[in-house]
Design an enzyme around this catalytic site. Structure first.
Site, PDB file in Angstrom:
ATOM      1  N   HIS A  52      19.465  -3.408  -3.283  1.00 22.68           N
ATOM      2  CA  HIS A  52      20.429  -2.513  -2.620  1.00 22.68           C
ATOM      3  C   HIS A  52      21.691  -3.307  -2.291  1.00 22.68           C
ATOM      4  O   HIS A  52      21.783  -3.943  -1.250  1.00 22.68           O
ATOM      5  CB  HIS A  52      19.794  -1.928  -1.348  1.00 22.68           C
ATOM      6  CG  HIS A  52      20.645  -0.891  -0.665  1.00 22.68           C
ATOM      7  ND1 HIS A  52      20.115   0.097   0.131  1.00 22.68           N
ATOM      8  CD2 HIS A  52      21.982  -0.691  -0.639  1.00 22.68           C
ATOM      9  CE1 HIS A  52      21.071   0.853   0.608  1.00 22.68           C
ATOM     10  NE2 HIS A  52      22.233   0.379   0.167  1.00 22.68           N
TER      11      HIS A  52
ATOM     12  N   HIS B   8      26.015  -2.976  -3.039  1.00 25.93           N
ATOM     13  CA  HIS B   8      27.189  -2.318  -3.628  1.00 25.93           C
ATOM     14  C   HIS B   8      28.158  -3.419  -4.047  1.00 25.93           C
ATOM     15  O   HIS B   8      28.637  -4.171  -3.184  1.00 25.93           O
ATOM     16  CB  HIS B   8      27.849  -1.390  -2.611  1.00 25.93           C
ATOM     17  CG  HIS B   8      26.923  -0.347  -2.074  1.00 25.93           C
ATOM     18  ND1 HIS B   8      26.849   0.916  -2.597  1.00 25.93           N
ATOM     19  CD2 HIS B   8      25.997  -0.402  -1.074  1.00 25.93           C
ATOM     20  CE1 HIS B   8      25.926   1.609  -1.945  1.00 25.93           C
ATOM     21  NE2 HIS B   8      25.391   0.842  -1.015  1.00 25.93           N
TER      22      HIS B   8
ATOM     23  N   HIS C 245      20.484   7.034  -1.598  1.00 27.56           N
ATOM     24  CA  HIS C 245      20.559   6.723  -0.172  1.00 27.56           C
ATOM     25  C   HIS C 245      20.064   7.957   0.589  1.00 27.56           C
ATOM     26  O   HIS C 245      20.529   9.075   0.328  1.00 27.56           O
ATOM     27  CB  HIS C 245      22.005   6.461   0.254  1.00 27.56           C
ATOM     28  CG  HIS C 245      22.541   5.120  -0.135  1.00 27.56           C
ATOM     29  ND1 HIS C 245      22.486   4.638  -1.407  1.00 27.56           N
ATOM     30  CD2 HIS C 245      23.160   4.163   0.618  1.00 27.56           C
ATOM     31  CE1 HIS C 245      23.051   3.430  -1.433  1.00 27.56           C
ATOM     32  NE2 HIS C 245      23.470   3.118  -0.222  1.00 27.56           N
TER      33      HIS C 245
ATOM     34  N   GLU D 131      19.564   7.102   6.230  1.00 22.51           N
ATOM     35  CA  GLU D 131      20.343   6.036   6.881  1.00 22.51           C
ATOM     36  C   GLU D 131      20.896   6.661   8.169  1.00 22.51           C
ATOM     37  O   GLU D 131      20.439   6.345   9.258  1.00 22.51           O
ATOM     38  CB  GLU D 131      21.461   5.544   5.955  1.00 22.51           C
ATOM     39  CG  GLU D 131      22.340   4.462   6.553  1.00 22.51           C
ATOM     40  CD  GLU D 131      23.543   4.098   5.652  1.00 22.51           C
ATOM     41  OE1 GLU D 131      23.907   4.889   4.758  1.00 22.51           O
ATOM     42  OE2 GLU D 131      24.135   3.013   5.886  1.00 22.51           O
TER      43      GLU D 131
ATOM     44  N   ASP E 120      23.279  -4.694   1.161  1.00 17.43           N
ATOM     45  CA  ASP E 120      24.142  -3.502   1.189  1.00 17.43           C
ATOM     46  C   ASP E 120      25.594  -3.857   0.836  1.00 17.43           C
ATOM     47  O   ASP E 120      25.991  -3.740  -0.313  1.00 17.43           O
ATOM     48  CB  ASP E 120      24.047  -2.809   2.545  1.00 17.43           C
ATOM     49  CG  ASP E 120      24.358  -1.321   2.490  1.00 17.43           C
ATOM     50  OD1 ASP E 120      24.512  -0.784   1.383  1.00 17.43           O
ATOM     51  OD2 ASP E 120      24.420  -0.689   3.569  1.00 17.43           O
ATOM     52  N   ASP E 121      26.369  -4.260   1.834  1.00 18.85           N
ATOM     53  CA  ASP E 121      27.789  -4.613   1.650  1.00 18.85           C
ATOM     54  C   ASP E 121      28.041  -5.948   2.352  1.00 18.85           C
ATOM     55  O   ASP E 121      28.643  -5.998   3.429  1.00 18.85           O
ATOM     56  CB  ASP E 121      28.671  -3.516   2.246  1.00 18.85           C
ATOM     57  CG  ASP E 121      28.401  -2.168   1.608  1.00 18.85           C
ATOM     58  OD1 ASP E 121      28.848  -1.947   0.481  1.00 18.85           O
ATOM     59  OD2 ASP E 121      27.694  -1.357   2.238  1.00 18.85           O
TER      60      ASP E 121
HETATM   61  N1  ADE Z   1      28.487   2.771   0.192  1.00 18.89           N
HETATM   62  C1  ADE Z   1      28.518   1.466   0.433  1.00 18.89           C
HETATM   63  N2  ADE Z   1      27.650   1.149   1.398  1.00 18.89           N
HETATM   64  C2  ADE Z   1      27.042   2.297   1.785  1.00 18.89           C
HETATM   65  C3  ADE Z   1      26.051   2.631   2.727  1.00 18.89           C
HETATM   66  N3  ADE Z   1      25.476   1.724   3.521  1.00 18.89           N
HETATM   67  N4  ADE Z   1      25.696   3.918   2.851  1.00 18.89           N
HETATM   68  C4  ADE Z   1      26.262   4.842   2.090  1.00 18.89           C
HETATM   69  N5  ADE Z   1      27.200   4.594   1.175  1.00 18.89           N
HETATM   70  C5  ADE Z   1      27.588   3.323   1.017  1.00 18.89           C
HETATM   71 ZN    ZN Z   2      24.083   1.210   0.513  1.00 22.21          ZN
END
Ligand code: ADE
Ligand code: ZN
Length: 315
Positions: free
Chosen positions: A14, A16, A194, A197, A275-276
């Protein structure tokens, strides 16, 4: 950082790619592409990384992605991420890319895909990191726009293995994309989404029953629905959990409240992901370290989480 966490062989499921754009590279690409930025320097941009929810983060994330213009930019972004994988013993990665973030700005689909894919192929050859790329639809956009994106992607069908669903969750349930995902499956693509969340357990049910996903991205709100928990355990449906992200976006008040280890001990196939990472304070090993420090994760639990990531791969 803990050497024993870096030493664990692991997969990242996971991530991005646009969320791995570190402020230093963001500034370098802005200069390369002659783009004026609203922040005076890297420090000011980092200072803006304080979010109350998913949407506040996404607003900045889409703004940051605007510096990505050429095939070389996408290559450099992906390569920088792969070097982090190498440093942390991530031996396999299944990154998302969001083509609509770029095609909406007039960047051709193939420019995005070629840059990313070339870096991933070089990463296999030069760094020994295997990959499976996931094309993710932006759920705040329409079903028609998602169909259009899939159409643009099909000539490059062999470059990716699955479709995903990300961006603003609340108000955009998986059901909105049921037909697009059916079309993707008919082309032999796997599916992830997703769900859970910020959105309710109902969205996880929909991802499973309507989109027929192999994995749930995040999924931490499954714990609110006992029948759903039982299904996820019985069917061993992997959850790609992102602990630092969940704290930064206030899904949990702090790491001590996080439910990942409770899920692990109940038999859920949970995995640890970043994630990011450029926005949330770290890559996979930093996420493991935060679980050790905030939740008392043991070495034995870390081993099971890493093993889950290797078993939950799509490819
Ligand atoms: N795009 C990038 N990170 C995300 C996240 N945590 N949830 C939804 N969309 C995303
Ligand atoms: Zn994500």
């Amino acid at each position: 950082m803990y050497d024993w966490l870096n030493a664990l062989p692991k997969a990242e499921l996971h991530l991005h790619l646009e969320g791995s754009l570190e402020p230093e590279l963001l500034f370098a690409l802005a200069e390369r592409n002659k783009i004026a930025l609203p922040w005076p320097d890297v420090g000011a941009l980092r200072g803006a990384y304080a979010f109350n929810n998913l949407q506040e983060f996404l607003d900045l994330y889409y703004r940051g992605a605007d510096v990505l213009r050429s095939e070389q930019d996408f290559y450099d972004l992906t390569w920088a991420y792969l070097l982090k994988c190498q440093a942390q013993n991530v031996i396999h990665t299944e990154p998302f890319f969001d083509p609509q973030t770029h095609t909406e700005r007039g960047i051709p689909f193939e420019v995005v895909l070629r840059g990313i894919k070339q870096a991933l192929v070089d990463g296999e050859k030069q760094l020994g990191i295997s990959h499976a790329l996931i094309l993710s639809f932006l759920r705040h956009l329409s079903e028609e726009q998602a169909f259009d994106t899939l159409q643009q992607a099909l000539p490059f069908r062999d470059a990716f293995v699955a479709v995903g669903l990300d961006s603003s969750e609340l108000g955009h349930p998986p059901s909105k994309f049921q037909r697009v995902f059916a079309k993707a499956r008919s082309e032999g693509l796997l599916c992830v989404a997703h769900a859970g969340e910020e959105g309710p357990p109902e969205y996880i049910w929909q991802a499973l029953d309507l989109l027929k996903v192999q994995r749930i991205d995040h999924g931490v709100r499954a714990i609110e629905d006992e029948r759903l928990m039982q299904r996820i355990i019985d069917e061993q449906i992997p959850l790609t959990v992102c602990p630092l992200s969940n704290i930064k976006l206030r899904v949990f008040a702090d790491m001590r409240q996080h439910n990942i280890l409770e899920m692990l001990e109940r038999g859920v196939k949970v995995t640890v992901n970043s994630d990011d990472p450029a926005y949330f304070g770290g890559y996979v090993s930093e996420n493991f370290a935060a679980l050790h420090e905030g939740l008392g994760m043991t070495q034995e639990q870390a081993g099971r989480l890493a093993q889950n990531s290797l078993e939950a791969r799509l490819a």
